[in-house]
Design a protein around this motif. Structure first.
Motif, PDB file in Angstrom:
ATOM      1  N   ARG A 153      -5.494 -15.891 -76.230  1.00  0.00           N
ATOM      2  CA  ARG A 153      -4.786 -14.627 -76.507  1.00  0.00           C
ATOM      3  C   ARG A 153      -4.483 -13.874 -75.206  1.00  0.00           C
ATOM      4  O   ARG A 153      -5.240 -13.020 -74.762  1.00  0.00           O
ATOM      5  CB  ARG A 153      -5.627 -13.757 -77.449  1.00  0.00           C
ATOM      6  N   THR A 154      -3.360 -14.264 -74.587  1.00  0.00           N
ATOM      7  CA  THR A 154      -2.865 -13.605 -73.367  1.00  0.00           C
ATOM      8  C   THR A 154      -1.391 -13.287 -73.612  1.00  0.00           C
ATOM      9  O   THR A 154      -0.850 -13.587 -74.679  1.00  0.00           O
ATOM     10  CB  THR A 154      -2.975 -14.561 -72.166  1.00  0.00           C
ATOM     11  N   ASP A 155      -0.730 -12.728 -72.580  1.00  0.00           N
ATOM     12  CA  ASP A 155       0.717 -12.501 -72.710  1.00  0.00           C
ATOM     13  C   ASP A 155       1.413 -13.821 -73.034  1.00  0.00           C
ATOM     14  O   ASP A 155       2.348 -13.860 -73.837  1.00  0.00           O
ATOM     15  CB  ASP A 155       1.292 -11.921 -71.408  1.00  0.00           C
TER      16      ASP A 155
ATOM     17  N   THR B 245      -5.647 -18.103 -58.479  1.00  0.00           N
ATOM     18  CA  THR B 245      -4.271 -17.598 -58.438  1.00  0.00           C
ATOM     19  C   THR B 245      -3.928 -16.974 -59.793  1.00  0.00           C
ATOM     20  O   THR B 245      -4.451 -17.388 -60.830  1.00  0.00           O
ATOM     21  CB  THR B 245      -3.263 -18.715 -58.095  1.00  0.00           C
ATOM     22  N   GLY B 246      -3.052 -15.975 -59.774  1.00  0.00           N
ATOM     23  CA  GLY B 246      -2.719 -15.276 -61.026  1.00  0.00           C
ATOM     24  C   GLY B 246      -3.940 -14.560 -61.586  1.00  0.00           C
ATOM     25  O   GLY B 246      -4.183 -14.560 -62.790  1.00  0.00           O
ATOM     26  N   ALA B 247      -4.700 -13.926 -60.668  1.00  0.00           N
ATOM     27  CA  ALA B 247      -5.989 -13.327 -61.059  1.00  0.00           C
ATOM     28  C   ALA B 247      -5.838 -11.946 -61.689  1.00  0.00           C
ATOM     29  O   ALA B 247      -6.825 -11.356 -62.119  1.00  0.00           O
ATOM     30  CB  ALA B 247      -6.902 -13.231 -59.836  1.00  0.00           C
TER      31      ALA B 247
ATOM     32  N   SER C 154       6.672 -29.599 -67.236  1.00  0.00           N
ATOM     33  CA  SER C 154       6.032 -29.081 -66.020  1.00  0.00           C
ATOM     34  C   SER C 154       4.534 -29.392 -66.029  1.00  0.00           C
ATOM     35  O   SER C 154       3.951 -29.702 -64.987  1.00  0.00           O
ATOM     36  CB  SER C 154       6.265 -27.567 -65.883  1.00  0.00           C
ATOM     37  N   LYS C 155       3.926 -29.309 -67.190  1.00  0.00           N
ATOM     38  CA  LYS C 155       2.484 -29.574 -67.241  1.00  0.00           C
ATOM     39  C   LYS C 155       2.207 -31.075 -67.135  1.00  0.00           C
ATOM     40  O   LYS C 155       1.197 -31.482 -66.541  1.00  0.00           O
ATOM     41  CB  LYS C 155       1.882 -28.973 -68.516  1.00  0.00           C
ATOM     42  N   THR C 156       3.101 -31.921 -67.667  1.00  0.00           N
ATOM     43  CA  THR C 156       2.959 -33.366 -67.449  1.00  0.00           C
ATOM     44  C   THR C 156       3.073 -33.655 -65.950  1.00  0.00           C
ATOM     45  O   THR C 156       2.292 -34.433 -65.386  1.00  0.00           O
ATOM     46  CB  THR C 156       4.072 -34.138 -68.201  1.00  0.00           C
TER      47      THR C 156
HETATM   48  N1  LIG Z   1      -2.540 -18.758 -72.902  1.00  0.00           N
HETATM   49  C1  LIG Z   1      -2.560 -20.000 -73.366  1.00  0.00           C
HETATM   50  O1  LIG Z   1      -2.691 -20.226 -74.590  1.00  0.00           O
HETATM   51  C2  LIG Z   1      -2.432 -21.177 -72.431  1.00  0.00           C
HETATM   52  C3  LIG Z   1      -2.508 -22.458 -72.990  1.00  0.00           C
HETATM   53  C4  LIG Z   1      -2.409 -23.560 -72.146  1.00  0.00           C
HETATM   54  C5  LIG Z   1      -2.287 -23.378 -70.777  1.00  0.00           C
HETATM   55  N2  LIG Z   1      -2.207 -22.119 -70.264  1.00  0.00           N
HETATM   56  C6  LIG Z   1      -2.078 -21.981 -68.812  1.00  0.00           C
HETATM   57  O2  LIG Z   1      -3.069 -21.101 -68.325  1.00  0.00           O
HETATM   58  C7  LIG Z   1      -2.617 -20.436 -67.138  1.00  0.00           C
HETATM   59  C8  LIG Z   1      -2.783 -18.931 -67.296  1.00  0.00           C
HETATM   60  O3  LIG Z   1      -2.022 -18.523 -68.414  1.00  0.00           O
HETATM   61  P1  LIG Z   1      -2.180 -17.092 -69.113  1.00  0.00           P
HETATM   62  O4  LIG Z   1      -2.186 -17.348 -70.562  1.00  0.00           O
HETATM   63  O5  LIG Z   1      -3.273 -16.309 -68.485  1.00  0.00           O
HETATM   64  O6  LIG Z   1      -0.747 -16.481 -68.733  1.00  0.00           O
HETATM   65  P2  LIG Z   1      -0.274 -14.965 -68.478  1.00  0.00           P
HETATM   66  O7  LIG Z   1      -1.146 -14.022 -69.195  1.00  0.00           O
HETATM   67  O8  LIG Z   1       1.190 -14.987 -68.747  1.00  0.00           O
HETATM   68  O9  LIG Z   1      -0.529 -14.781 -66.908  1.00  0.00           O
HETATM   69  C9  LIG Z   1       0.194 -15.574 -65.990  1.00  0.00           C
HETATM   70  C10 LIG Z   1      -0.340 -15.289 -64.598  1.00  0.00           C
HETATM   71  O10 LIG Z   1       0.403 -16.108 -63.677  1.00  0.00           O
HETATM   72  C11 LIG Z   1       0.872 -15.253 -62.634  1.00  0.00           C
HETATM   73  N3  LIG Z   1       2.081 -15.750 -61.981  1.00  0.00           N
HETATM   74  C12 LIG Z   1       3.240 -16.144 -62.541  1.00  0.00           C
HETATM   75  N4  LIG Z   1       4.136 -16.465 -61.587  1.00  0.00           N
HETATM   76  C13 LIG Z   1       3.502 -16.261 -60.387  1.00  0.00           C
HETATM   77  C14 LIG Z   1       3.881 -16.396 -59.035  1.00  0.00           C
HETATM   78  N5  LIG Z   1       5.115 -16.802 -58.684  1.00  0.00           N
HETATM   79  N6  LIG Z   1       2.966 -16.115 -58.060  1.00  0.00           N
HETATM   80  C15 LIG Z   1       1.725 -15.692 -58.388  1.00  0.00           C
HETATM   81  N7  LIG Z   1       1.318 -15.519 -59.659  1.00  0.00           N
HETATM   82  C16 LIG Z   1       2.191 -15.807 -60.643  1.00  0.00           C
HETATM   83  C17 LIG Z   1       1.125 -13.920 -63.316  1.00  0.00           C
HETATM   84  O11 LIG Z   1       1.241 -12.888 -62.344  1.00  0.00           O
HETATM   85  P3  LIG Z   1       2.230 -11.590 -62.549  1.00  0.00           P
HETATM   86  O12 LIG Z   1       1.431 -10.597 -63.317  1.00  0.00           O
HETATM   87  O13 LIG Z   1       2.562 -11.198 -61.150  1.00  0.00           O
HETATM   88  O14 LIG Z   1       3.433 -12.083 -63.324  1.00  0.00           O
HETATM   89  C18 LIG Z   1      -0.136 -13.817 -64.164  1.00  0.00           C
HETATM   90  O15 LIG Z   1      -1.224 -13.405 -63.378  1.00  0.00           O
HETATM   91  C19 LIG Z   1      -1.163 -20.879 -66.950  1.00  0.00           C
HETATM   92  O16 LIG Z   1      -1.100 -21.932 -66.018  1.00  0.00           O
HETATM   93  C20 LIG Z   1      -0.782 -21.379 -68.338  1.00  0.00           C
HETATM   94  O17 LIG Z   1       0.281 -22.323 -68.302  1.00  0.00           O
HETATM   95  C21 LIG Z   1      -2.282 -21.012 -71.061  1.00  0.00           C
END
Ligand SMILES: NC(=O)c1ccc[n+]([C@@H]2O[C@H](COP(=O)([O-])OP(=O)(O)OC[C@H]3O[C@@H](n4cnc5c(N)ncnc54)[C@H](OP(=O)(O)O)[C@@H]3O)[C@@H](O)[C@H]2O)c1
Length: 231
Positions: free
Chosen positions: A187-189, A8-10, A156-158
Motif C-alpha cells: 500500500r504505497t502511491d 534510493t527513493g527513501a 523493465s522488471k524482467t
Molecule cells: N508497491 C508495490 O506494490 C510494489 C510491488 C512490486 C514492486 N514494487 C517496487 O518497489 C519499489 C518501491 O515502490 P513504492 O511502492 O514504494 O513506490 P512509490 O511509493 O511510488 O515510491 C517510488 C519512489 O521512487 C522514487 N523515484 C522515482 N524516480 C526517481 C528518480 N529518478 N530518482 C530518484 N528517486 C526516484 C520516488 O521519489 P520521488 O518522491 O522523488 O518521486 C519515490 O521515493 C519500486 O522499485 C517498485 O517498482 C512495488
C-alpha cells in the motif's frame, strides 16, 4: 555494531518504511532521494542526528549520481538497496499500442538506474562488511507467470533482473552478493490503497531476508519473506 544501508527513493513508500525500520533498530541509513531535505526525511533526520545521512540523488542522472558519490566520499556501505522505481503512465501501454517515450522513461528509472547506482557506489560496498547490493524488482517481471498487460513496467522488471544477475556474476569474486526482490503488493502511491500489505510489513520482511542473505543467495529472485520466485 550498526550496519550502514544506502536506500534510493527513501523519501516515501517502501523506501521510507525501510529507512524508518532500520533507524528504529539502530542502524545507519544513507537516505537517497531527489529531495532528501523535506517531508518525512526531514523529520527523521531531526530525530536521528548522526544515524541518517540525507543524500540528494536523481538515479536517472549521471551528473546527480557523480555529485552524490562525491558527497558520500569513501563512507563504507554494508547494503546498497536500489528501491526507486516508477510504474509508467497507465493506459498508454499495451502490446498493440505503446507510448515509446514513456517506455523509455520507465527503463531509465527501473533498469539503467540500478546498474548506474551499483557501479558508482561499488567502492563503498567493497569498503563495507555486509557486501550486498539488493534491488527491488517485481513479481510482475516474471516471464514464468505468463503475463499480459502493463508491458512497460513488466519488461523493465524482467530487464533489471537480467541486468543485476550479470552484475552479480561480475562482482561474485569480490564476495559481493546481488539480490533481487519482489516486495509484495504494498500500500504505497504505486501499489494503491487496495494492496495486500502495509509498507512496514514489506520493509520488515525485506530487512530480515537481506540480513540472512549471503554469497549463497547471490543472483536469487525472492519475495519479501525469502521464498524463491520463478524468473
Ligand atoms: N508497491 C508495490 O506494490 C510494489 C510491488 C512490486 C514492486 N514494487 C517496487 O518497489 C519499489 C518501491 O515502490 P513504492 O511502492 O514504494 O513506490 P512509490 O511509493 O511510488 O515510491 C517510488 C519512489 O521512487 C522514487 N523515484 C522515482 N524516480 C526517481 C528518480 N529518478 N530518482 C530518484 N528517486 C526516484 C520516488 O521519489 P520521488 O518522491 O522523488 O518521486 C519515490 O521515493 C519500486 O522499485 C517498485 O517498482 C512495488
Amino acid at each position: 555494531m550498526p550496519q550502514t544501508w544506502m536506500i534510493t527513493g527513501a523519501n516515501r513508500g517502501i523506501g521510507l518504511a525501510l529507512t524508518i525500520e532500520l533507524l528504529r533498530r539502530g542502524d545507519h541509513v544513507v537516505a537517497a532521494a531527489r529531495n532528501p531535505w523535506g517531508g518525512a526525511l526531514a523529520e527523521l533526520a531531526a530525530e536521528h542526528t548522526g544515524a541518517l545521512t540525507p543524500l540528494e540523488l536523481d538515479v536517472t542522472s549521471d551528473e546527480s549520481v557523480a555529485a552524490a558519490k562525491a558527497a558520500l566520499g569513501k563512507k563504507p556501505l554494508d547494503v546498497l538497496l536500489n528501491n526507486a522505481g516508477v510504474l509508467g503512465a497507465r493506459g498508454e501501454e499495451s502490446a498493440l499500442k505503446m507510448d515509446f517515450a514513456m517506455w523509455r522513461e520507465v527503463f531509465e528509472v527501473n533498469v539503467y538506474a540500478p546498474l548506474r547506482v551499483a557501479q558508482a557506489f561499488l567502492p563503498n560496498v567493497e569498503a563495507g562488511k555486509g557486501r550486498k547490493v539488493a534491488t527491488i524488482s517485481s513479481r510482475m517481471g516474471s516471464i514464468g507467470a505468463n503475463p499480459s498487460g502493463s508491458l512497460a513496467y513488466r519488461s523493465s522488471k524482467t530487464a533489471v533482473n537480467m541486468t543485476m544477475v550479470v552484475f552479480g556474476n561480475a562482482v561474485r569474486e569480490r564476495n559481493i552478493a546481488s539480490l533481487l526482490f519482489h516486495p509484495g503488493w504494498v500500500r504505497t502511491d504505486m501499489g494503491g490503497g487496495g494492496a495486500d500489505i502495509a509498507p512496514q510489513e514489506s520493509a520488515a520482511g525485506l530487512i530480515a531476508t537481506i540480513d540472512a542473505s549471503g554469497m549463497a543467495d547471490t543472483n536469487s529472485f525472492r519475495n519479501w519473506t525469502g521464498e524463491a520466485i520463478a524468473w
